[in-house]
Design an enzyme around this catalytic site. Sequence first.
Site, PDB file in Angstrom:
ATOM      1  CD  GLU A 174      -2.495  -1.518   2.551  1.00 17.73           C
ATOM      2  OE1 GLU A 174      -3.264  -2.508   2.622  1.00 17.73           O
ATOM      3  OE2 GLU A 174      -2.227  -0.797   3.526  1.00 17.73           O
ATOM      4  CG  LEU A 200      -5.892   1.296   0.928  1.00 15.89           C
ATOM      5  CD1 LEU A 200      -6.657   2.425   1.587  1.00 15.89           C
ATOM      6  CD2 LEU A 200      -4.432   1.356   1.320  1.00 15.89           C
ATOM      7  CD  GLU A 230      -3.948  -4.541   5.189  1.00 13.21           C
ATOM      8  OE1 GLU A 230      -5.182  -4.756   5.167  1.00 13.21           O
ATOM      9  OE2 GLU A 230      -3.459  -3.394   5.273  1.00 13.21           O
ATOM     10  CD  GLN A 251       0.009   2.025   5.010  1.00 12.61           C
ATOM     11  OE1 GLN A 251      -1.070   2.185   5.588  1.00 12.61           O
ATOM     12  NE2 GLN A 251       0.262   2.515   3.815  1.00 12.61           N
ATOM     13  CG  PHE A 252       1.364   0.686  10.533  1.00 11.18           C
ATOM     14  CD1 PHE A 252       2.346   1.251  11.329  1.00 11.18           C
ATOM     15  CD2 PHE A 252       0.762   1.466   9.557  1.00 11.18           C
ATOM     16  CE1 PHE A 252       2.724   2.574  11.164  1.00 11.18           C
ATOM     17  CE2 PHE A 252       1.130   2.790   9.382  1.00 11.18           C
ATOM     18  CZ  PHE A 252       2.116   3.353  10.190  1.00 11.18           C
ATOM     19  CG  HIS A 290      -0.953   2.442  13.337  1.00  3.81           C
ATOM     20  ND1 HIS A 290      -2.303   2.461  13.598  1.00  3.81           N
ATOM     21  CD2 HIS A 290      -0.819   2.900  12.071  1.00  3.81           C
ATOM     22  CE1 HIS A 290      -2.959   2.897  12.546  1.00  3.81           C
ATOM     23  NE2 HIS A 290      -2.076   3.183  11.606  1.00  3.81           N
TER      24      HIS A 290
END
Length: 325
Positions: free
Chosen positions: A29, A58, A60, A82-83, A129
Amino acid sequence: MAQMTMIQAITDALRTELKNDENVLLFGEDIGVNGGVFRATEGLQKEFGVDRVFDTPLAESGIGGLAIGLSLQGFRPVPEIQFFGFVYEVMDSISGQLARLSYRSGGVYNAPVTIRSPFGGGVHTPEMHSDSLESLMTAQPGLTVVVPSTPYDAKGLLISSIRNDNPVIFLEHLKLYRSFREEVPEEAYEIPLGKADVKREGKDLTIIAYGLMVHESLKAAEELEKEGHSVEVIDLRTIQPIDIETIIASVEKTGRAIVVQEAQKQAGIAANVVAEITERAILSLEAPVLRVAAPDTVYPFPQAEGVWLPNYKDVMETAKKVLTF
């Protein structure tokens, strides 16, 4: 050699492998034009093209499925989550598919996939996060899980991960991305997966840690030295599989050990390390093996993470309990 931060070393490793093997693909992403949230892939799409460095929706779960399919077609995917707090959306692809692919196919297929993802606290991120969810990965046979603590280690371990023929989860601590620089070779080099590193020699106590907690442990060791204690610090670097031989050799020398992790006590890998030490070296121990970890609660909001996260003072306090037992 060049002075690099960890994020620069990671970018350099990715660039090195894109040049080294045309089958290496990066996707995730916003990793293309934007270079990712933390700019780990900055400039790589422009250098290698949109067919090799590209953005995904977006989703996963879609990233995981794409990685599986590409690996079956001879590519070496390096997807970014991304996290790591978003890993729940891709758990079936990782644990249900990638980790089992070689066994399921009788070795006909491998899954040379390296999943990169940032994690860790101390930088005041939004909820979900900063969570340390590495134990979800280490509990799944078939996965190698890597957590570097320095720029030098990050580059060498990432290159080794990408060249590995089996799935690797490569976790990058957020607070370490730009916290310091060190000399990193500009050429390609590999650091063996599954091999710990003794960051500091000592004879009175062994501290075993990984990720950001390596630095908290080194700081604690420096302070304890001022009080006359010689402390050895081991950086696991790979937390699955664990380098048991290096740990046991150290414990047999020092007779005392503590294990430090950022994750909650019920999570992380500290309990497994303690179990291995007691099973293999109990007759060498002069004191119980203790743990330093976060409380067994959900990760707090940013305003409270300073008192929730373990730090060098916590390490010192626990170390003194073991040293004076």
